[in-house]
Design a protein around this motif. Structure first.
Motif, PDB file in Angstrom:
ATOM      1  N   PRO A  25       0.817  -1.227   0.000  1.00  0.00           N
ATOM      2  CA  PRO A  25       0.000   0.000   0.000  1.00  0.00           C
ATOM      3  C   PRO A  25       0.847   1.272   0.000  1.00  0.00           C
ATOM      4  O   PRO A  25       0.382   2.330  -0.392  1.00  0.00           O
ATOM      5  CB  PRO A  25      -0.813  -0.117   1.281  1.00  0.00           C
ATOM      6  CG  PRO A  25      -0.046  -1.036   2.160  1.00  0.00           C
ATOM      7  CD  PRO A  25       0.712  -1.947   1.268  1.00  0.00           C
ATOM      8  N   HIS A  26       2.060   1.132   0.483  1.00  0.00           N
ATOM      9  CA  HIS A  26       2.971   2.276   0.452  1.00  0.00           C
ATOM     10  C   HIS A  26       4.400   1.759   0.456  1.00  0.00           C
ATOM     11  O   HIS A  26       4.630   0.553   0.561  1.00  0.00           O
ATOM     12  CB  HIS A  26       2.725   3.227   1.630  1.00  0.00           C
ATOM     13  CG  HIS A  26       2.822   2.594   2.978  1.00  0.00           C
ATOM     14  ND1 HIS A  26       3.992   2.141   3.503  1.00  0.00           N
ATOM     15  CD2 HIS A  26       1.869   2.329   3.899  1.00  0.00           C
ATOM     16  CE1 HIS A  26       3.767   1.635   4.693  1.00  0.00           C
ATOM     17  NE2 HIS A  26       2.491   1.727   4.964  1.00  0.00           N
ATOM     18  N   ILE A  57       5.063  -7.827   7.108  1.00  0.00           N
ATOM     19  CA  ILE A  57       5.202  -6.576   7.846  1.00  0.00           C
ATOM     20  C   ILE A  57       5.837  -5.565   6.924  1.00  0.00           C
ATOM     21  O   ILE A  57       6.844  -5.856   6.269  1.00  0.00           O
ATOM     22  CB  ILE A  57       6.035  -6.790   9.130  1.00  0.00           C
ATOM     23  CG1 ILE A  57       5.247  -7.665  10.114  1.00  0.00           C
ATOM     24  CG2 ILE A  57       6.412  -5.463   9.782  1.00  0.00           C
ATOM     25  CD1 ILE A  57       6.000  -8.073  11.341  1.00  0.00           C
ATOM     26  N   LEU A  58       5.234  -4.402   6.854  1.00  0.00           N
ATOM     27  CA  LEU A  58       5.764  -3.344   6.002  1.00  0.00           C
ATOM     28  C   LEU A  58       6.213  -2.213   6.917  1.00  0.00           C
ATOM     29  O   LEU A  58       5.393  -1.622   7.622  1.00  0.00           O
ATOM     30  CB  LEU A  58       4.667  -2.867   5.040  1.00  0.00           C
ATOM     31  CG  LEU A  58       5.083  -1.913   3.943  1.00  0.00           C
ATOM     32  CD1 LEU A  58       6.085  -2.571   3.003  1.00  0.00           C
ATOM     33  CD2 LEU A  58       3.861  -1.467   3.130  1.00  0.00           C
ATOM     34  N   GLU A  59       7.499  -1.953   6.918  1.00  0.00           N
ATOM     35  CA  GLU A  59       8.026  -0.962   7.857  1.00  0.00           C
ATOM     36  C   GLU A  59       8.441   0.310   7.146  1.00  0.00           C
ATOM     37  O   GLU A  59       9.236   0.292   6.212  1.00  0.00           O
ATOM     38  CB  GLU A  59       9.215  -1.562   8.630  1.00  0.00           C
ATOM     39  CG  GLU A  59       9.651  -0.641   9.747  1.00  0.00           C
ATOM     40  CD  GLU A  59      10.784  -1.214  10.582  1.00  0.00           C
ATOM     41  OE1 GLU A  59      10.845  -2.446  10.710  1.00  0.00           O
ATOM     42  OE2 GLU A  59      11.579  -0.416  11.074  1.00  0.00           O
ATOM     43  N   VAL A  87      10.444  -1.572  -0.906  1.00  0.00           N
ATOM     44  CA  VAL A  87       9.544  -1.701  -2.056  1.00  0.00           C
ATOM     45  C   VAL A  87       8.797  -0.393  -2.273  1.00  0.00           C
ATOM     46  O   VAL A  87       8.623   0.402  -1.347  1.00  0.00           O
ATOM     47  CB  VAL A  87       8.531  -2.853  -1.877  1.00  0.00           C
ATOM     48  CG1 VAL A  87       9.216  -4.192  -1.857  1.00  0.00           C
ATOM     49  CG2 VAL A  87       7.690  -2.649  -0.624  1.00  0.00           C
ATOM     50  N   GLN A  88       8.362  -0.205  -3.513  1.00  0.00           N
ATOM     51  CA  GLN A  88       7.583   0.988  -3.853  1.00  0.00           C
ATOM     52  C   GLN A  88       6.104   0.706  -3.611  1.00  0.00           C
ATOM     53  O   GLN A  88       5.681  -0.460  -3.580  1.00  0.00           O
ATOM     54  CB  GLN A  88       7.780   1.335  -5.337  1.00  0.00           C
ATOM     55  CG  GLN A  88       9.174   1.784  -5.688  1.00  0.00           C
ATOM     56  CD  GLN A  88       9.546   3.121  -5.056  1.00  0.00           C
ATOM     57  OE1 GLN A  88       8.681   3.947  -4.764  1.00  0.00           O
ATOM     58  NE2 GLN A  88      10.834   3.336  -4.822  1.00  0.00           N
ATOM     59  N   ALA A  89       5.317   1.762  -3.480  1.00  0.00           N
ATOM     60  CA  ALA A  89       3.875   1.592  -3.331  1.00  0.00           C
ATOM     61  C   ALA A  89       3.329   0.963  -4.604  1.00  0.00           C
ATOM     62  O   ALA A  89       3.752   1.304  -5.698  1.00  0.00           O
ATOM     63  CB  ALA A  89       3.221   2.942  -3.098  1.00  0.00           C
ATOM     64  N   GLY A  90       2.436   0.010  -4.453  1.00  0.00           N
ATOM     65  CA  GLY A  90       1.820  -0.622  -5.618  1.00  0.00           C
ATOM     66  C   GLY A  90       2.570  -1.817  -6.132  1.00  0.00           C
ATOM     67  O   GLY A  90       2.102  -2.503  -7.031  1.00  0.00           O
TER      68      GLY A  90
ATOM     69  N   GLY B 502      -9.190   5.711   5.777  1.00  0.00           N
ATOM     70  CA  GLY B 502      -8.036   6.100   4.966  1.00  0.00           C
ATOM     71  C   GLY B 502      -7.127   7.123   5.638  1.00  0.00           C
ATOM     72  O   GLY B 502      -6.540   7.968   4.961  1.00  0.00           O
ATOM     73  N   CYS B 503      -7.030   7.069   6.975  1.00  0.00           N
ATOM     74  CA  CYS B 503      -6.162   8.027   7.680  1.00  0.00           C
ATOM     75  C   CYS B 503      -4.712   7.778   7.291  1.00  0.00           C
ATOM     76  O   CYS B 503      -4.283   6.635   7.128  1.00  0.00           O
ATOM     77  CB  CYS B 503      -6.293   7.862   9.193  1.00  0.00           C
ATOM     78  SG  CYS B 503      -7.978   7.807   9.751  1.00  0.00           S
ATOM     79  N   ARG B 504      -3.974   8.853   7.165  1.00  0.00           N
ATOM     80  CA  ARG B 504      -2.554   8.709   6.829  1.00  0.00           C
ATOM     81  C   ARG B 504      -1.754   8.380   8.082  1.00  0.00           C
ATOM     82  O   ARG B 504      -2.207   8.660   9.203  1.00  0.00           O
ATOM     83  CB  ARG B 504      -2.038  10.003   6.233  1.00  0.00           C
ATOM     84  CG  ARG B 504      -2.625  10.248   4.869  1.00  0.00           C
ATOM     85  CD  ARG B 504      -2.148  11.538   4.314  1.00  0.00           C
ATOM     86  NE  ARG B 504      -2.748  11.756   3.007  1.00  0.00           N
ATOM     87  CZ  ARG B 504      -2.562  12.845   2.311  1.00  0.00           C
ATOM     88  NH1 ARG B 504      -1.798  13.822   2.771  1.00  0.00           N
ATOM     89  NH2 ARG B 504      -3.129  12.987   1.133  1.00  0.00           N
TER      90      ARG B 504
END
Lengths: 214, 756
Positions: A25-26, A57-59, A87-90, B502-504
């Protein structure tokens, strides 16, 4: 008939899965918690309050975010090479193959074939008494419906209003709600099958019910 | 003839069978002492009863009875606390219906009968109880309120009162008050049924306690199974009797074991741990008597009374009449009571329990007696539950304490006597002026000038100031001076509602600094430490803490609590979970009691109760508004047993006296607020508010699942749902707390408050 029954069944038999691609997601560092081929579970509990299997886990900025599976199925195409890297978003990380069961396949086919009449507002819906009487008889013929027929009552704020059917004429094949249910806006109320497609639909469902192994 | 002896033997054997099953209940199973084999033997004889000759049958029965009596004697010799719990829970134990039938002469059940009832677990009856005095019978009318466990009847919920059942009890308490008849309450409950449905388990118990605190009729309670908050809902009494084989506890031994042993949901509880907890909690009648949480014990047979123990009912009848007499006599004169007490003692020493009383006491009270009844009740509860330490105070603190006494006189004169006269004079002046006698103006003007000189207008803010911009905003000057230590990290966090709204991601220094711990997208409130509120809610430098010397201790010597307390003291540098202080908000002085999470999860024990009562009294004396800010509370501290539970009626009573004196009592819940405190001195407030994202309730989801067998949605206890159910009156944003609090103090409360 423009849909070939055997082709349709072959299609589902050759790949009885629905693939859900899981993307980052990001940006961030990714750490996988599953391996290829592992069975994972989606959210559970009466209110889906228990999260599914932890996928990775995405840190980012010292914020390790735990990402859970939203589907039940099997992990495929895990990009193990990305382990520990940025990693890049997407960016696609893995795929979850959800095996379709008999009812899901029938539902999909019906969605392709039927014309669905949806709830215009969040309200309680009822069939008119005559319609209920007809539906209770459970005849094989199904209830014929034509544009302008008022067979549904929408009950909102103590006001009952008749909803005219708009769409192609046919037969009510599937009802998606119970009498008096509170239905969300745009949720399906019933599906109408054109008369010429009816034998085909019945045949497909019959075949799937007998041949498909859950 | 033959048929008769078989019939009698059949009944007798059935009785023996019940005795064996009862022994099994007490020992927690029929494995003990091979009770199962004994039971099989009895059943075998019952089945083949026609094959026995009379003599042989009698011999067999005698043999069986000897063996059963032997077992009973052995069990009675060394009853452990958990076995006492088993006795109190046994289906063969007497219930309220047995009491109504055997102790009272007649009764009419009110508010339903059997399963046709708003809550079959709560039974209310208008009953008549009689006494014989010199061969003359006197009848007393009473209101009997209690829990009915039923004998295996599922619809009774084992005596777990639902909120509407407690509401029914309260309704009939008010009826008794209107009719001037005493209330006899019988407690047979494992605990209240944990549901938040209106009126809400916690809130209804709180309302009951609040009303019972000043119920103008004698109340006598009898405890057989006293499960925490459920028991208190009808248990605030002038005299509390307890069955010798009953238990009265802050939590069930199983619940305590799950907490102490960190047992996960669904896992089997180790039996040894449950037994250990039952022992540690000090739940038996003897324990409670020594803790002074009950007044007297009503003796039962060694293995507990059952439905056919008529001697016990006679004793209970005697004790309940005697207790009601005592409450009534205490409201009359000391001398009369002394005479009575001496006579009664003599009578008892001579005859044990007797059918005949020496005196007839009329149970109706005059107005002055009712006032004395309430005074006695207040004194009684204020003297209960003193399980705390008083640390050595500094000279300054002692001087401050001495100053409080002086202050009381000052406030009485300044805001009592003078205020009263000032209002009277003002009223006369207003009336005279409004007559329009213009010629009197020349006379009244100098009088008004003189009056204004003697009674200068207080320099306190008024409502009109609200329309002007607030001079000191937490966002401009004060906030900048205190930054939460949570902000000292260079990282981001994710809002729990990110998926939904969708909070950042939020950068921590921003979140805990500028945003005051509030998500700017969805408004979710991240928890903040209690110091943040101390610094940002009140005027700078206005916080003056008092009663810091009252320290939590381990009154029951609960295993492991000393170490936990020591750790909490080291971590917080405080001695209890409650901070009491005087403070100011925009110049308005108020008293605050703050339960905070860092010290034993904000649980309430004897020290916290005492501090709360003293804070209430201080607010009453100084005529200041009283704020209970609940940063977090996990309920009553289980390690203090019934000394903790007793803080529920005790603090509620103090709150009631404060409110009755014209005070403004506000409760603000933050983070998590559960169980006992919410079901008593917090839930009784007329003004309860939740900070956003807080959770308020009676029992947590796990307890609800384990008790009711039904799951609850994840937002079941949310402030929003509490508001929908009417448990709280509003939801405040943390950033508006100061503004809203000031506005509340200006608009709510009586003219009794010092600044009004």
């Amino acid at each position: 008939m423009d849909i070939n029954l055997n082709d349709l069944l072959r299609k589902y038999k050759s790949h009885p899965y629905e693939d859900h691609k899981i993307d980052a997601p990001h940006t961030g560092l990714v750490f996988f918690k599953v391996r290829d081929g592992q069975e994972v579970a989606g959210p559970s509990g009466q209110w889906l309050q228990k999260p599914g299997t932890l996928l990775y886990i995405l840190e980012r900025e010292n914020n390790p975010k735990r990402m859970y599976s939203a589907f039940t199925g099997r992990v495929a195409g895990l990009r193990a090479g990305l382990e520990g890297s940025f990693v890049q978003a997407g960016e696609q990380l893995l795929t979850i193959q959800h095996r379709l069961n008999r009812d899901e396949i029938i539902d999909r086919i019906l969605r392709d074939v039927l014309q669905v009449f949806r709830a215009p507002q969040r309200a309680r819906y009822f069939f008119t008494p005559e319609t209920v009487t007809f539906l209770e008889k459970k005849t094989d013929k199904g209830l014929p419906i034509a544009p302008g027929d008022e067979i549904i009552i929408m009950s909102l704020m103590k006001r009952d209003s008749f909803l005219p059917y708009e769409g192609a004429p046919g037969i009510i094949y599937k009802v998606y709600f119970q009498q008096g249910d509170l239905v969300e806006q745009d949720s399906p109320l019933f599906g109408v099958c054109p008369p010429e497609k009816l034998p085909f639909v019945q045949k497909v469902i019959q075949r799937i019910r007998t041949e498909w192994d859950d | 003839m033959d048929q008769n002896y078989i019939l009698d033997s059949g009944k007798y054997l059935s009785g023996l069978q019940d005795r064996i099953i009862y022994l099994g209940d007490v020992k927690g199973g029929l494995e003990w002492g091979h009770l199962q084999d004994l039971l099989n033997e009895v059943q075998k004889i019952r089945r083949n009863i026609f094959e026995f000759q009379e003599k042989e049958l009698l011999r067999q029965i005698r043999n069986l009875e000897d063996r059963i009596s032997f077992f009973e004697a052995r069990v009675a010799e060394g009853l452990t606390p958990i076995e006492v719990v088993n006795i109190a829970r046994s289906v063969q134990r007497f219930t309220l219906q047995d009491i109504l039938e055997n102790v009272y002469d007649s009764f009419t059940e009110l508010g339903g009968e059997g399963d046709c009832n708003i809550d079959p677990a709560v039974l209310v009856a208008r009953a008549t109880i009689s006494r014989r005095v010199k061969n003359r019978i006197y009848f007393h009318q009473v209101m009997v309120i209690g829990h009915e466990k039923g004998k295996g009847e599922e619809f009774r919920n084992g005596g777990s009162a639902k909120p509407w059942g407690n509401e029914k009890a309260l309704r009939y308490m008010k009826v008794a008050e209107a009719e001037g008849i005493p209330i006899h309450s019988y407690i047979f409950t494992p605990g209240a049924y944990p549901t938040e449905d209106y009126p809400g388990a916690a809130q209804q118990i709180a309302r009951n306690l609040y009303q019972m605190a000043k119920l103008r009729v004698p109340v006598v309670a009898f405890i057989s199974e006293g499960g925490s908050g459920g028991a208190e809902a009808i248990g605030l009494a002038d005299i509390r009797l307890m069955a010798s084989r009953g238990y009265y506890s802050v939590i069930s031994p199983e619940g305590a074991a799950a907490i102490e042993g960190h047992i996960k949901e669904g896992e089997q509880l180790p039996r040894k741990l449950v037994e250990h907890c039952a022992e540690q909690l000090k739940i038996t009648a003897q324990d409670n008597l020594s803790l002074k949480t009950i007044d007297r014990i009503v003796e039962e047979p060694p293995l507990g009374a059952r439905k056919e123990d008529f001697a016990f009912f006679r004793r209970l009848r005697y004790e309940i009449i005697r207790a009601t007499d005592e409450v009534v006599l205490k409201t009359k004169s000391f001398r009369a009571f002394r005479v009575y007490a001496l006579k009664r003692q003599a009578m008892e020493t001579e005859n044990g329990i007797c059918e005949e009383f020496r005196l007839y006491i009329n149970w109706s009270l005059s107005d002055s007696e009712k006032a004395r009844l309430l005074e006695n009740r207040s004194r009684k509860y204020r003297n209960m539950g003193h399980g705390y330490n008083e640390l050595r105070q500094s000279v300054v603190s002692r001087l401050a304490q001495a100053g409080d006494t002086a202050k009381q006189s000052y406030y009485d004169i300044r805001y009592g006597l003078l205020r009263h006269h000032s209002r009277s004079v003002q009223k006369i002046l207003e009336e005279v002026s409004s007559e329009g006698f213009i010629f009197l103006k020349t006379v009244t003007e100098p009088m008004r000038a003189a009056y204004d000189f003697v009674f200068p207008k207080p320099e306190t803010p008024t409502r009109t100031e609200l329309s002007t911009p607030v001079r000191r905003s937490i966002f401009v000057e004060e906030w900048e001076q205190y930054i939460s230590p949570l902000a000292n990290e260079d990282r981001t966090v994710t809002c729990p509602n990110a998926e939904k709204y969708g909070c950042r991601d939020l950068w921590v220094p921003d979140l805990y600094g500028e945003f005051c711990g509030v998500c700017p997208s969805c408004g979710h409130h991240f928890p903040l430490e209690y110091q943040w509120y101390l610094e940002n809610l009140f005027d700078k430098g206005s916080v003056r803490e008092f009663n810091q010397h009252i320290a939590s201790t381990n009154p029951l010597n609960f295993h492991g609590l000393d170490a936990k307390l020591k750790k909490a003291v080291e971590r917080t540098n405080r001695h209890s979970a409650l901070i009491t202080f005087g403070a100011e908000v925009h110049g308005v002085k108020l008293i605050v009691a703050m339960l905070y999470s860092n010290f034993r999860s904000g649980t309430v024990g004897a020290a916290e109760g005492e501090k709360f009562v003293r804070a209430c009294d201080k607010a009453r004396t100084t005529r200041r508004p009283f704020l209970a800010y609940i940063h977090t509370t996990g309920g009553i501290r289980i390690h203090e047993g019934t000394l903790g539970v007793i803080q529920m009626p005790r603090c509620t009573l103090a709150v009631r006296e404060y409110i009755d004196s014209g005070g403004l009592y506000m409760v603000v819940y933050d983070n998590n607020s559960y169980a006992g405190p919410v079901a008593s001195f917090l839930g009784c407030s007329p003004y309860q508010v939740g900070i956003r994202s807080s959770r308020i309730g009676f029992a947590g989801p796990r307890v609800i699942r384990e008790t009711t067998g039904a799951d609850v949605p994840p937002d079941y206890h949310s402030a929003k749902n509490a508001l929908k159910r009417g448990h709280i009156q509003g939801i405040w944003d943390r950033r508006d707390f100061r503004k809203n609090l000031f506005e509340a103090m200006m608009t709510m409360g009586s003219p009794h408050l010092y600044y009004k």
